[in-house]
Write a protein that holds these residues in place. Structure first.
Motif, PDB file in Angstrom:
ATOM      1  N   SER A 181       2.446  -7.750  10.183  1.00  0.00           N
ATOM      2  CA  SER A 181       4.211  -6.566   9.291  1.00  0.00           C
ATOM      3  C   SER A 181       3.881  -5.044  10.399  1.00  0.00           C
ATOM      4  N   TRP A 182       4.992  -4.536   9.761  1.00  0.00           N
ATOM      5  CA  TRP A 182       5.590  -3.472  10.527  1.00  0.00           C
ATOM      6  C   TRP A 182       3.886  -2.111  10.161  1.00  0.00           C
ATOM      7  N   LEU A 183       3.310  -2.802   9.165  1.00  0.00           N
ATOM      8  CA  LEU A 183       1.898  -1.957   8.647  1.00  0.00           C
ATOM      9  C   LEU A 183       0.986  -1.752   9.690  1.00  0.00           C
ATOM     10  N   GLY A 184       1.053  -3.496  10.600  1.00  0.00           N
ATOM     11  CA  GLY A 184      -0.614  -3.095  11.171  1.00  0.00           C
ATOM     12  C   GLY A 184      -1.705  -3.259  10.557  1.00  0.00           C
ATOM     13  N   LEU A 185      -2.636  -3.417  11.096  1.00  0.00           N
ATOM     14  CA  LEU A 185      -3.757  -3.256  10.939  1.00  0.00           C
ATOM     15  C   LEU A 185      -4.671  -2.615   9.690  1.00  0.00           C
ATOM     16  N   VAL A 186      -4.842  -2.590   9.061  1.00  0.00           N
ATOM     17  CA  VAL A 186      -5.858  -1.859   8.218  1.00  0.00           C
ATOM     18  C   VAL A 186      -6.858  -0.920   8.834  1.00  0.00           C
ATOM     19  N   GLU A 187      -7.028   0.424   8.394  1.00  0.00           N
ATOM     20  CA  GLU A 187      -7.640   1.676   9.246  1.00  0.00           C
ATOM     21  C   GLU A 187      -8.816   1.974   8.199  1.00  0.00           C
ATOM     22  N   ASP A 188      -8.893   2.016   7.509  1.00  0.00           N
ATOM     23  CA  ASP A 188     -10.247   2.515   6.350  1.00  0.00           C
ATOM     24  C   ASP A 188      -9.968   0.966   4.829  1.00  0.00           C
ATOM     25  N   GLY A 189     -10.819   1.509   3.989  1.00  0.00           N
ATOM     26  CA  GLY A 189     -10.536   0.857   3.054  1.00  0.00           C
ATOM     27  C   GLY A 189     -10.037   1.032   1.779  1.00  0.00           C
ATOM     28  N   GLU A 190     -10.232   1.323   0.757  1.00  0.00           N
ATOM     29  CA  GLU A 190      -9.341   1.830  -0.664  1.00  0.00           C
ATOM     30  C   GLU A 190     -10.119   3.471  -0.854  1.00  0.00           C
ATOM     31  N   LEU A 191      -9.697   4.385  -0.641  1.00  0.00           N
ATOM     32  CA  LEU A 191      -9.580   5.371  -0.875  1.00  0.00           C
ATOM     33  C   LEU A 191      -9.414   6.441  -2.379  1.00  0.00           C
ATOM     34  N   ASP A 192     -10.071   7.166  -3.178  1.00  0.00           N
ATOM     35  CA  ASP A 192      -9.342   7.618  -4.092  1.00  0.00           C
ATOM     36  C   ASP A 192      -8.223   8.733  -3.812  1.00  0.00           C
ATOM     37  N   CYS A 193      -6.958   8.834  -4.393  1.00  0.00           N
ATOM     38  CA  CYS A 193      -6.502  10.209  -4.819  1.00  0.00           C
ATOM     39  C   CYS A 193      -6.953  10.618  -5.482  1.00  0.00           C
ATOM     40  N   ARG A 194      -6.334  12.251  -5.382  1.00  0.00           N
ATOM     41  CA  ARG A 194      -6.593  13.391  -6.204  1.00  0.00           C
ATOM     42  C   ARG A 194      -5.983  13.574  -7.357  1.00  0.00           C
TER      43      ARG A 194
END
Length: 366
Positions: A203-216
Motif C-alpha cells: 500500500s501507499w503506507l509502505g513498510l512498518v517502521e516501529d511497533g505499536e506505541l502509546d498515545c498521550r
C-alpha cells in the motif's frame, strides 16, 4: 468496546439553528425524512434557513452529514429543540416494516455510535434507549425518537420513527459500544487490520517502521510506517494518516490538540484538470486540508468552515487555506486563503476577496 463503524463524513454546516439558551441536553431523538433524499440532498435542504428545518446529523448509506454543531439547537422538535440532539435517517419513512429498517442496519449502527459520542461529550444524556418497541416508551433522559416528543412530552404530532423500528437491534449495538475496551492485543489487531485493509506492505503506507506505541491521551495507540502512521483510539477506531498531513498534525500537537484523533480516511482531491491537487482528512476537531506544494496543511472548522463551504471550498474563489486561525487585537479571528480572507466575530463571519473595486463579500454565517 466495539470499534467505530466505517462511514464517510461531510461537513455541511447550516445557519438553521438556535442558541440552547443554557438548557441541558437530556435527550437524543431520531427522525425519518418521509422522502427519498440522499444524506447530502437532505443536508442541502436543511442548509437553507427559510425551510425552517434542520438536524444535527443526517445519515444514509454510510454517509454522515454534519449540519448543526451540537453546541447549538437544531430546528427539529419545536420546544424540545434546546434540550435535545437530533439525527435523521435520510430516505426513510415511519411506515417502514422492520425488514425495511434492517436493510439499513449499517446506518442504525452509525446512528448509535454518533449519538453515543454526543452523550459522552455532553455528559447530560443517559446512555440508554427509552423506546420499548411498538410505540411504548419510558420517560426520562436517554435516546428515543420523534414519536416520544409527541406522546411523552406532548409537543407536536409526529409519529416517526414508526412502530416497526427495530429498537431491539439499536439496544444490541448500544450494548456493544458500551462494553469494556479490548485488551492491548486486540488494539494491535485493530491497527494491523487497518494496515491490511489499505493493502499492507504493497500500500501507499509502505513498510512498518516501529511497533505499536502509546498515545498521550484516551488510551490511544499508533504505529509509524514509511509514508504515514496509523492512529487508534477506543472511540474512533484505527485510521491511517499520510506524511503529507502528519506534518500539520504535529503542529496541532497530535491527538492531544484541537484535531483529536482521525475519524475518516484521507482523500486525495483533484483539481479542475482532473489531476491530484491535495489531501483532506476528517478529524474529531474538523477537517485538515493541504494543497500539494504547500509547506503544511491547515485545519478549517466551525463558522469559518461553513463560510468556506458556501464559497465552494477549494474549488471556489477563496481557494485553499494558507494559514491557521489568527486572533486579532479586538478578539475577532481571521483565516487566510489563497483568494481572500474569512473573518469571524461573535456576530458572524464574512469572506473578503481582493478586487479592483469594492471587496467581494461571500454569504455571512450567523
Amino acid at each position: 468496546m466495539t470499534l467505530a463503524p466505517a462511514f464517510e463524513t461531510r461537513w455541511m454546516l447550516s445557519n438553521a439553528r438556535s442558541s440552547r439558551f443554557g438548557a441541558a441536553v437530556v435527550n437524543a431523538f431520531w427522525h425519518t425524512e418521509e422522502g427519498n433524499a440522499s444524506a447530502v440532498q437532505l443536508a442541502g435542504f436543511c442548509g437553507n434557513p427559510a425551510n425552517n428545518a434542520s438536524y444535527h446529523d443526517i445519515v444514509r448509506d454510510r454517509i454522515v452529514c454534519h449540519v448543526v454543531d451540537d453546541d447549538f439547537a437544531s430546528w427539529s422538535v419545536l420546544n424540545a429543540n434546546p434540550s435535545s440532539y437530533n439525527l435523521c435517517f435520510a430516505g426513510s419513512r415511519a411506515a417502514w416494516t422492520e425488514a425495511q429498517w434492517m436493510a439499513r442496519a449499517d446506518d442504525i449502527r452509525i446512528a448509535v455510535w454518533l449519538t453515543l459520542e454526543v452523550c459522552r461529550r455532553k455528559g447530560t444524556i443517559a446512555t440508554e434507549i427509552l423506546a420499548e418497541g411498538g410505540g411504548k416508551y419510558r420517560r426520562g433522559s436517554g435516546i428515543a425518537d420523534h414519536a416520544y416528543v409527541t406522546k411523552i412530552l406532548g409537543i407536536g404530532n409526529h409519529t416517526d420513527l414508526g412502530i416497526y423500528f427495530p429498537w431491539w437491534f439499536a439496544k444490541q449495538i448500544l450494548g456493544e459500544y458500551l462494553a469494556p475496551a479490548p485488551v492491548p492485543v486486540v488494539v494491535l489487531n485493530a491497527i494491523d487490520e487497518e494496515y491490511k485493509r489499505i493493502g499492507g506492505e504493497t500500500s501507499w503506507l509502505g513498510l512498518v517502521e516501529d511497533g505499536e506505541l502509546d498515545c498521550r491521551t484516551r488510551g490511544g495507540k499508533y504505529s509509524h510506517f514509511d509514508n504515514g502512521a496509523i492512529y487508534w483510539s477506543p472511540e474512533t477506531g484505527a485510521k491511517a494518516i499520510p506524511n503529507h498531513l502528519l506534518d500539520a498534525y504535529a503542529v496541532y500537537e497530535w491527538e492531544t490538540g484541537p484535531l483529536g484523533f482521525p475519524i475518516g480516511d484521507h482523500t486525495v482531491l483533484t483539481g479542475p484538470d482532473g489531476k491530484p491537487w491535495g489531501d483532506v482528512q476528517g478529524f474529531e476537531g474538523g477537517p485538515l486540508y493541504r494543497k500539494f506544494g504547500q509547506d503544511r496543511g491547515y485545519r478549517v472548522h466551525g463558522l469559518i468552515l461553513a463560510t468556506w463551504r458556501r464559497a465552494e471550498f477549494e474549488n471556489g474563489e477563496l481557494g485553499w487555506p494558507t494559514s491557521d486561525e489568527i486572533t486579532l487585537d479586538n478578539g475577532d479571528i481571521v483565516q487566510h486563503f489563497e483568494g481572500g480572507d474569512v473573518y469571524y466575530s461573535p456576530t458572524g463571519t464574512v469572506a473578503l476577496r481582493p478586487t479592483d473595486g469594492p471587496d467581494h463579500h461571500f454569504p455571512i454565517s450567523h
